[in-house]
Structures are given as C-alpha cells and as structure tokens.
Design a protein around this motif. Structure first.
Motif, mmCIF file in Angstrom:
data_model
loop_
_atom_site.group_PDB
_atom_site.id
_atom_site.type_symbol
_atom_site.label_atom_id
_atom_site.label_comp_id
_atom_site.label_asym_id
_atom_site.label_seq_id
_atom_site.Cartn_x
_atom_site.Cartn_y
_atom_site.Cartn_z
ATOM 1 N N ASN A 616 0.498 -1.061 0.265
ATOM 2 C CA ASN A 616 -0.005 0.083 -0.033
ATOM 3 C C ASN A 616 0.627 1.241 -0.242
ATOM 4 O O ASN A 616 0.267 2.165 0.319
ATOM 5 C CB ASN A 616 -1.007 -0.276 0.926
ATOM 6 N N ASP A 617 1.841 1.556 0.124
ATOM 7 C CA ASP A 617 3.268 1.617 -0.346
ATOM 8 C C ASP A 617 3.357 2.903 0.956
ATOM 9 O O ASP A 617 3.423 4.299 1.375
ATOM 10 C CB ASP A 617 2.881 3.354 -1.334
ATOM 11 N N ALA A 618 2.543 1.778 1.802
ATOM 12 C CA ALA A 618 2.543 2.863 3.473
ATOM 13 C C ALA A 618 3.651 2.179 4.441
ATOM 14 O O ALA A 618 4.680 1.768 4.842
ATOM 15 C CB ALA A 618 1.037 3.131 3.613
ATOM 16 N N ASP A 619 2.344 1.324 4.967
ATOM 17 C CA ASP A 619 3.163 0.143 6.660
ATOM 18 C C ASP A 619 3.760 -1.217 5.908
ATOM 19 O O ASP A 619 4.265 -1.643 5.976
ATOM 20 C CB ASP A 619 1.751 0.195 7.398
ATOM 21 N N ILE A 620 3.272 -1.378 4.091
ATOM 22 C CA ILE A 620 3.263 -1.625 3.639
ATOM 23 C C ILE A 620 3.710 -1.145 2.769
ATOM 24 O O ILE A 620 3.659 -1.065 1.255
ATOM 25 C CB ILE A 620 1.709 -3.265 3.434
ATOM 26 N N PRO A 621 5.279 -1.271 2.187
ATOM 27 C CA PRO A 621 5.851 -0.949 1.287
ATOM 28 C C PRO A 621 6.070 -1.793 -0.091
ATOM 29 O O PRO A 621 5.887 -3.272 -0.150
ATOM 30 C CB PRO A 621 7.098 -0.720 1.601
ATOM 31 N N LEU A 622 6.794 -0.770 -1.245
ATOM 32 C CA LEU A 622 6.850 -1.772 -2.327
ATOM 33 C C LEU A 622 8.231 -2.914 -1.970
ATOM 34 O O LEU A 622 8.993 -2.284 -1.096
ATOM 35 C CB LEU A 622 6.959 -1.283 -3.826
ATOM 36 N N ILE A 623 8.369 -3.588 -2.595
ATOM 37 C CA ILE A 623 9.654 -4.730 -1.970
ATOM 38 C C ILE A 623 10.836 -4.751 -2.944
ATOM 39 O O ILE A 623 10.521 -4.689 -3.978
ATOM 40 C CB ILE A 623 9.302 -5.735 -1.286
ATOM 41 N N ARG A 624 12.146 -3.907 -2.480
ATOM 42 C CA ARG A 624 12.782 -4.237 -3.601
ATOM 43 C C ARG A 624 13.907 -4.798 -3.345
ATOM 44 O O ARG A 624 14.432 -4.862 -2.567
ATOM 45 C CB ARG A 624 13.256 -2.209 -3.671
ATOM 46 N N SER A 625 14.515 -5.256 -4.269
ATOM 47 C CA SER A 625 15.673 -5.683 -4.084
ATOM 48 C C SER A 625 17.204 -5.621 -5.122
ATOM 49 O O SER A 625 16.467 -5.127 -6.171
ATOM 50 C CB SER A 625 15.547 -7.330 -4.071
ATOM 51 N N LYS A 626 17.681 -5.642 -4.688
ATOM 52 C CA LYS A 626 19.228 -5.152 -5.449
ATOM 53 C C LYS A 626 20.100 -6.435 -5.051
ATOM 54 O O LYS A 626 20.840 -6.199 -3.998
ATOM 55 C CB LYS A 626 19.713 -3.469 -4.620
ATOM 56 N N GLN A 627 20.576 -6.845 -6.739
ATOM 57 C CA GLN A 627 22.057 -7.781 -6.555
ATOM 58 C C GLN A 627 23.231 -7.826 -6.934
ATOM 59 O O GLN A 627 22.711 -7.772 -8.770
ATOM 60 C CB GLN A 627 20.618 -9.530 -6.645
ATOM 61 N N PHE A 628 23.990 -8.089 -6.740
ATOM 62 C CA PHE A 628 25.099 -8.491 -7.243
ATOM 63 C C PHE A 628 25.553 -9.925 -7.147
ATOM 64 O O PHE A 628 25.293 -10.507 -6.445
ATOM 65 C CB PHE A 628 26.333 -7.052 -7.801
ATOM 66 N N SER A 629 26.392 -10.333 -8.501
ATOM 67 C CA SER A 629 27.103 -11.671 -8.549
ATOM 68 C C SER A 629 28.198 -11.355 -9.541
ATOM 69 O O SER A 629 27.669 -11.171 -10.256
ATOM 70 C CB SER A 629 26.572 -13.032 -8.144
ATOM 71 N N GLY A 630 29.058 -12.184 -9.206
ATOM 72 C CA GLY A 630 29.769 -12.874 -10.368
ATOM 73 C C GLY A 630 30.658 -13.886 -10.190
ATOM 74 O O GLY A 630 30.672 -14.627 -8.463
ATOM 75 N N GLY A 631 31.582 -14.728 -10.965
ATOM 76 C CA GLY A 631 32.600 -15.704 -10.710
ATOM 77 C C GLY A 631 33.117 -16.233 -11.630
ATOM 78 O O GLY A 631 33.248 -15.172 -12.472
ATOM 79 N N ILE A 632 33.415 -17.427 -11.619
ATOM 80 C CA ILE A 632 34.641 -17.888 -12.240
ATOM 81 C C ILE A 632 33.782 -19.305 -12.660
ATOM 82 O O ILE A 632 34.015 -20.131 -11.873
ATOM 83 C CB ILE A 632 36.054 -17.912 -12.749
ATOM 84 N N ASP A 633 33.330 -20.618 -13.981
ATOM 85 C CA ASP A 633 33.295 -21.627 -14.190
ATOM 86 C C ASP A 633 34.824 -22.344 -15.105
ATOM 87 O O ASP A 633 35.347 -21.609 -15.904
ATOM 88 C CB ASP A 633 32.068 -21.759 -14.101
ATOM 89 N N TYR A 634 35.064 -23.767 -14.543
ATOM 90 C CA TYR A 634 36.085 -24.728 -15.107
ATOM 91 C C TYR A 634 35.280 -25.295 -16.121
ATOM 92 O O TYR A 634 34.479 -26.004 -15.112
ATOM 93 C CB TYR A 634 37.300 -24.533 -14.731
ATOM 94 N N LYS A 635 35.322 -25.964 -16.855
ATOM 95 C CA LYS A 635 34.302 -27.252 -17.668
ATOM 96 C C LYS A 635 35.716 -27.766 -18.575
ATOM 97 O O LYS A 635 36.121 -27.204 -19.435
ATOM 98 C CB LYS A 635 33.934 -26.251 -18.126
ATOM 99 N N SER A 636 36.172 -29.328 -18.650
ATOM 100 C CA SER A 636 37.143 -29.839 -19.155
ATOM 101 C C SER A 636 37.234 -30.954 -18.902
ATOM 102 O O SER A 636 37.107 -31.899 -17.487
ATOM 103 C CB SER A 636 38.470 -28.892 -19.270
ATOM 104 N N ASN A 637 36.702 -31.882 -19.673
ATOM 105 C CA ASN A 637 36.799 -33.757 -19.355
ATOM 106 C C ASN A 637 35.933 -34.573 -18.001
ATOM 107 O O ASN A 637 36.411 -34.788 -17.576
ATOM 108 C CB ASN A 637 38.497 -34.140 -19.223
ATOM 109 N N GLY A 638 34.506 -33.590 -18.222
ATOM 110 C CA GLY A 638 33.862 -33.783 -17.570
ATOM 111 C C GLY A 638 33.577 -33.264 -15.919
ATOM 112 O O GLY A 638 33.120 -33.451 -15.379
ATOM 113 N N TRP A 639 35.068 -32.027 -16.164
ATOM 114 C CA TRP A 639 35.226 -31.372 -15.055
ATOM 115 C C TRP A 639 34.240 -30.465 -14.554
ATOM 116 O O TRP A 639 33.847 -29.466 -15.778
ATOM 117 C CB TRP A 639 36.205 -31.162 -14.700
#
Length: 848
Positions: A616-639
C-alpha cells in the motif's frame, strides 16, 4: 486461402527436410521419380504404395542397361524388394527386415556437435546423443519413425530408415534453432541427465530426460532445484524455498507464463506441478530478463510440452502418495490436446510414505495436538486429500502462427473432527480448502526471418478457506484469503543482425487480494480488499558472438494506485577464455507488489499461517531487491567447477511477513535484510557416473530501525550448507543415487536464563525472550538414496523407482519456539518441530 497456402508451403518444406536429412544429396533422386524414369525407359510398370515410397530416395545410376540390373540395384540400395511378375509388371514391397541406423547431430549453422539431445524411435526406444553428436539404434523396423528434440532447437521427425548406416559412415542431421531462441546450453549433463546450465547461468530441467537424484522417485520440480547452491528450504517445505536467503513469497512462479500463487501439495512437502507434462523448468537466481517482474529472489518458469503431437502418447503412474495419468491426443495434423491428472491415494491406502508426511505436516497444528491429547474420552478423525489436473490445447494455425491455451487446477482439502468417545457426538468440526486455478492463452507469430511476436493473456485465482465450529456453543470461525490476477503481455523479438537481438514489450497486470475473518459468537467481521494495477515496458539487448555473451536491459513500471514509476535495470554477461574458463557477471534491481504475512495466532487451523497481501506504499511498502553476483567456472574432461560470489539487499520487508516467534511476533514495522556469500559447485561426470559437491557460505542479517536491537541474524541465516551426492549407471537401464545434505542449524530466540517469563498485565505472563535469533539449532544432516530400473514391454516403456529420504532416520530439529508452561508459569517450555524421519517411497510409471 492464405492459411491453406501456408500449410502447403510448410508441407513442401517438411518433405524436403525429410529427404535431405542433413547431408549432401545432390546425386540422389526421389525413389518415386526414379521409378517413373525406369518405367519410361524400359516400358515396364511398377506396382507400389505411393505413400510408402514417398519419403525415400536413391542414388542415380546411368549405367543400368537391363531391367534385371534395375531390380538388383533396387534390392541392394533400398529398403524395398522388387520382383518381376511377368515381362512388364514389377511389384515393389517394403522389406520387414530389422535395421541398424545411426546419425551425427549438429547445429545447422555452426556445425557444432549437439550432445545430450533426446532421440526416440516410435516412443518405444530412446537414447541421447554423445559428446560428438553420435547416436545409433539396432533392431529397428523399416516403418519406425525417429524423433529428435533438443532444448532451444526445433524438433525433427522422419522415417528412421533414412539413417541406415552405409559404408561405415553415419548421416549428419542438422537442427535449426527455435524462432524464439532459448538460452544456449553451455553445460550438459549437469549433475544428472536432464539438468543443464545455460549461457546466462540459469538451470534448465528437462523432465523427459531427467535422470536420478538421491531420495526422489520422480522429477519433483521444486525438490529438484534444491540441488543448486544457494537454494535451500530451512524446514524441508516446498512452501518455504529460500533462494539466497529470501523468503518463499519472493519467488516468482510461472506455469505456461501464468503467475501462480501456490506451489505445494501436502502443505508444502511435494510440488503441486505434475512433472509428466511440465517438460521444461528454468530457474534464475540473478540477472533475470527484463521481461519478468516481481520475484525479488528468483524466477521459476515451468513450461509444458509446446509441440503438436501426431501420435497418441500417454502414461500412468503410482507412488506412495498419489496416482496420476496423462495423455497427448492428436485431433488433426495441426491440433492436439494434452491432459493430465493426479490424486492422492490416502483415502484408499495410507502408506508409510503418507504416514511420515502426515506426521511432518501436522505436528504443530490443532490436528496433531488433539491426537496427542491426554483426554481419554476424546477421539479425532481427519480426512486429507490433494489433487491437480491440467489441460492444454495446441493449434498450429500455420507454420508461422501457433496458438496455445493452458488450464490448471490445484487442490488441497482437509476435514477434521473431534468427538466424544462415549456419546459419539461431535465436539469440534474443521475444514480447510486450498486451491489455485488458472487459465492462459498465447499466440506466437513469426512475421519474417528477423521479427517474431508473442502475445499472452492469463487469469489466475488462489483461495484458502477454513471453517471451524465448536458444536456445543455453535460458535463458528471462518477465514478467507483470495488472490485474483489478470494480465496481458506483448513481446517482440527483433534480430538486428546475427549477433544482436532486441527483445521489447509491454505488460499490464491487475492484482486483487481479499482477506476476511468472520466469527458469529461474539459477532465479529473483518474484511479487506485491495487492488493494484501496473503497466510495464521492458527492453533487452542481447549480444552473442564467439565466446562473448551480454544481455542488458531495463523494465519500467508504473503503479496506478501510488502514481509512481520505478526503473529496474538488468545485466547478465559471460566471457569465455582459454577454452575452459569463463567469467560471469549478473546484476538486477527488482520490485515486488504482493507478499505474504505470517500470523501464528490467527492462522488456518494451525496448518497454514500465510496470507497474501498487497503493498500500500505506507506500512506495507513495495519490496525492492538489489543484487550483484559474479564468478568463474571451469569445464573440461567431464569436470565442472563453478565459483560464484553474491551480495543482495532487500528493502521493504515487514516484520509480519518474516514469521517471528519471539518478542517481535506482534510488532508491525518495515525493514531490510542483507545477505552476502559464496557458492561453490564441483561436478565430475562420465558416461556412467556423476558426482557432485555443492557448498554455500552466507551471512544474512536483518535491519529494523524501530526494533531493539535493530540488527540481528535473519530467520533464514544458514551460514554453511553442503551437499555431496553421486549417481551411477550400473546397467543401461539400472541406476542408483545416494547423497548427503548438511547445513547449519537455523537461528532461534531463547528465553532469558533464570527469568524465562515476565508479567504482562495483572493475570498474564509471557515469555521473556533474550537476544533475537541469538542461538542456533543443532546442525541438520540427512542421507538419501534412490534406485531406478527401466524396462520395456513391446511398445510400452516402464520405470520402477525406489527412494528413501533420511535413510539413517536422523532426528533433526527444524524449528524451535517457546510457550509459557501451563503447569508452572514461571517457566517456558520449548516447542520443537522435527524434520521428516525415515521416509520410503516407490513409484511405478508406464508410458506408451
């Protein structure tokens, strides 16, 4: 006439595809044309079935000088037997000998091999393509058809005899990508067959090819996604899936692009979505396409089979909880329907599986409390059942225009009664109904090679209603929670060039939520209804070339009630390097309008304590999320080694939607939570074995400025979570899986030592809680195992699955709170909820 012309063009192209299959056929001639040429050249007449000959070709040969040589040539180079009746007439009959066929599956444009594609022969046999795209079958009938399907590509079907192995070589089959391109698969055979990862770091579940996971007898949609690091359920409930520390209501659930507000049968222990027609499930934790709004923690997209079938398919299944059936029925060449249904069997047979689930579901409710009562004159009875059914109409208006209509209905019904053992008179009667019904329709249109559109509209309705009556006093309590939502979405895909796509569109959503409580003695009525309408524009630009993938966009939403506009930027990028490594980066900002409040004092029979409400933008506000993620992956010979770090802040949460069972239980205020962590996945796969380890470290804290202390651990703060599991193919049709799940105990609030209760007014005492969430339950550990055996009966394929959850019958406390001891109000007693004990299950499935 326009539709008819389109159909004719499609038929011609389809037949051309049959004869070309994918290799160079410049020296080949349609067998029917070859026979006509021979008839003209030698003044003979062939007798044959036109439809039987139509799909086949034959290599041209200008050196045939006699009709005898022609007959020998046909017999050696085709599947037909030619026999001269007299000097002029020759019969041509399809042989009935068994064949061996093989193929090499490749992308039509890049010519890259396609691994793990699903290949079936007339529904009775199946396999998947190897890493180099190869596949083969033996003992095949000449009349059998082969069907090849692969995520993101158009399905192909043609006579299996076109793939007869000649000269020790296999024919190449190419697949074209779907007009609405799905995310490219970059990791196949992820953990188990049927699980894959996409280039934008999403998890894809293909139920058609789903393998085996520990403890599961069927590919339960919402149980399966919990194999991912960062996806937990702090209390084993599907109704409480926590993605990177979020709550269940922060997950956007879509079924055939329809928003769903209910997820579980048995009040959260199994998925409410029948896996037999739910063909594809996609899970996004971050970097979501701007096409999707809401769901600040995750987006879970479930899609049923979207291809018109030309043959009758179906199946039936039975397990320790339910029986189900599904059918795919062709009505014409371009129209088919899908039907599915599932129902619990507890009213006919209460298996050990049911008993274990019942004990877990109702342990902290009126039902179980009455069952454990010391009142020997009191008896209770309960009747619980669940069921779901769905239907889908598929109509290919033409090769470029496809229309679909989907319907689903999900139900949980509970009836409970207390009565006097001596007089057999009812003392208390209670009923609880939980239901989500929805219908949606969509039209997909391909206007040119560079532009496609998608229009979708839906209506969804969620209800939970309870009725409780004290018979002697005739006091009645009725509670209702209802969600009504309608929506319409237009999406366009413009291929600016081979590397860049522009996805754009508009979405309108109207959500209405109604809550009511009625008591007749004393008369009390409380009703509240809210409606919220939103208009959203979304744009995504996707760049994909070589080892680089970038998708960037934004969603702009206007909320009519608040007269406010919000912008939600999104980014998802991946850069592969050194052939085996890839960097990835995701970020998003999201808003959510609907949430659930949890009220342990004003719940539905103590079984369900969640109610949907609107911001209702008063006691029940809009929910807001801010998210960041980052990484690295390795893929070879079934790994596969995948490392991902993430940081997420969600603001606008309320104390009432967190489920506090401490000093903050009745306080209404808003705040935020921040979670940071690291996810690790290590997976080794071979043709027969897949072993994986996942580990998540996260720190999750609340901040409520009006509470004291203002910062403390989140209810879902599980610092350490680890799974280790393997599945192994003992034989081609016999597989086993075993795995262990461990995580830190969830936080809880302990009373102050030596001062466990305090006075509240002149006659009431309440629990005197200490630091909020200052303690943790004992660590959780569970060992699960499964076995799957596939066997065929002629044209019928069957699967027997056996699974056990909590093999060691380990006792795990999953929730703990306190109440004033009724026998000594200076003391507080702990109420502990336990996890599932030893829970066996078995499933028999027969498909045709």
């Amino acid at each position: 006439m326009q539709i008819t012309s389109s159909k004719l063009l499609f038929t011609i192209l389809f037949l051309i595809g049959f004869t070309s299959v994918g290799q160079d056929t410049s020296n080949n001639l349609a067998l029917s044309e070859f026979l006509i040429n021979i008839e003209d050249k030698f003044d003979v007449k062939f007798s044959y079935s036109v439809s039987a000959v139509a799909p086949y070709d034959i290599e041209q040969n200008e050196n045939l000088s006699t009709i005898t040589e022609v007959i020998e040539y046909i017999n050696l180079n085709t599947l037909f037997i030619a026999e001269a009746i007299d000097t002029r007439y020759i019969t041509l009959v399809l042989t009935n000998k068994k064949l061996s066929v093989c193929g090499i599956l490749k992308d039509a444009i890049t010519q890259e091999a396609l691994a793990d594609a699903s290949i079936t022969i007339s529904t009775t046999k199946g396999t998947i393509s190897a890493a180099n795209g190869n596949f083969s079958f033996t003992n095949i009938n000449p009349t059998d058809n082969i069907t090849i399907s692969y995520l993101g590509y158009q399905t192909r079907s043609f006579p299996a005899s076109l793939l007869i192995k000649k000269d020790a070589s296999c024919k190449t089959i190419t697949l074209e990508k779907e007009d609405f391109a799905l995310s490219e698969i970059v990791i196949t055979q992820f953990l188990t067959s049927g699980l894959q990862k996409t280039i934008d770091d999403n998890l894809i579940i293909n139920s058609d090819r789903f393998g085996i996971l520990p403890g599961l007898t069927e590919p339960d949609v919402l149980q399966t996604i919990q194999v991912l690091p960062g996806v937990e359920s702090i209390d084993e409930s599907i109704n409480n899936i926590n993605v990177r520390g979020g709550t269940q209501d922060e997950n956007l659930m879509l079924w055939d692009d329809i928003v769903m507000y209910h997820s579980g049968h048995f009040f959260g222990l199994i998925s409410a979505y029948n896996p037999n027609l739910t063909k594809r499930i996609e899970v996004t934790k971050n970097g979501t396409s701007s096409e999707y709004g809401g769901g600040v923690s995750s987006t879970i997209i479930m899609s049923t089979d979207n291809e018109v079938t030309n043959e009758l398919k179906g199946g039936v299944g039975l397990n320790g909880l339910s029986a189900d059936a599904f059918l795919q029925i062709p009505l014409s060449k371009n129209i088919s329907v899908q039907l599915s249904g599932r129902r619990s069997i507890s009213d006919q047979l209460q298996t050990p599986t049911y008993q274990s689930y019942f004990k877990r579901s109702f342990q902290d409710s009126e039902i179980n409390s009455a069952g454990e009562s010391t009142n020997t004159s009191l008896e209770t009875s309960s009747d619980f059942k669940f069921y779901d059914y769905s239907a889908k109409l598929l109509y290919d208006i033409s090769s470029r225009h496809k229309f679909r209509v989907s319907f689903i209905n999900i139900n949980n019904d509970l009836a409970y009664q207390e009565f006097n053992k001596d007089s057999d008179l009812a003392i208390k009667e209670s009923k609880l109904k939980q239901k989500n019904s929805a219908v949606g329709a969509n039209l997909t249109s391909v206007w040119s090679n560079i532009y496609s559109t998608y229009i979708n509209t839906y209506y969804t309705k969620y209800n939970i209603d309870s009725e409780e009556e004290e018979v002697s006093s005739e006091q009645q309590l009725k509670q209702e929670n209802e969600v009504l939502e309608t929506g319409i979405k237009f999406k366009g895909i413009f291929k600016l060039n081979p590397e860049i796509n522009w996805v754009h569109g508009y979405q309108f959503t109207e959500t209405g939520i109604h809550n009511a409580t009625n008591v007749n003695q004393p008369l009390f009525t409380q009703r509240k209804k809210d409606v919220l309408r939103s208009h959203s524009l979304f744009n995504d630009f996707t760049y994909k070339k070589g080892f680089t993938f970038i998708r960037a966009g934004a969603r702009i939403s206007y909320f009519e009630k608040f007269k406010k506009t919000r912008v939600e930027p999104r980014i998802n990028a991946r850069q592969k390097f050194a052939d085996k490594f890839a960097f990835k980066l995701q970020g998003e900002l999201k808003y959510q309008t609907a949430t659930q409040i949890i009220d342990f004092e004003d719940d539905f029979l103590g079984v369900e304590n969640r109610r949907w409400i609107l911001a209702n933008d008063a006691d029940i506000p809009l929910i807001r999320s801010k998210q960041f993620s980052g990484g690295i992956d390795y893929k070879s010979n079934g790994w596969l080694i995948d490392l991902t770090g993430f940081s997420k802040t969600v603001t606008g949460i309320t104390a009432s939607n967190q489920g506090f069972q401490n000093q903050f239980q009745f306080i209404k205020t808003s705040g935020r939570y921040t979670t940071k962590g690291l996810e690790i996945l290590i997976n080794k796969s071979t043709n027969k074995l897949s072993t994986w380890l996942t580990y998540t470290f996260s720190e999750n804290n609340y901040t409520f400025d009006e509470l004291s202390p203002d910062t403390f651990p989140n209810n879902t703060d599980l610092r350490h979570s680890l799974t280790f599991a393997s599945n192994y193919s003992i034989l081609n049709n016999l597989k086993i899986a075993a795995g262990a799940t461990y995580h830190s105990g969830r936080p809880y609030t302990k009373p102050v030592e030596n001062a466990e209760t305090v006075s509240s007014g002149s006659t009431t005492r309440i629990v005197n809680y200490g630091l909020p969430n200052g303690e943790n339950l004992d660590d959780f550990f569970r060992l699960d195992a499964s076995l799957v055996y596939d066997f065929d009966w002629n044209t019928i394929s069957s699967k027997l699955s056996i699974g056990v959850l909590n093999v060691l019958n380990t006792t795990n406390t999953i929730q703990q709170y306190y109440q004033v001891n009724p026998e000594d109000n200076s003391q507080a007693i702990a109420i502990k909820n336990k996890s599932l004990g030893f829970t066996p299950n078995a499933s028999l499935r027969i498909n045709f």
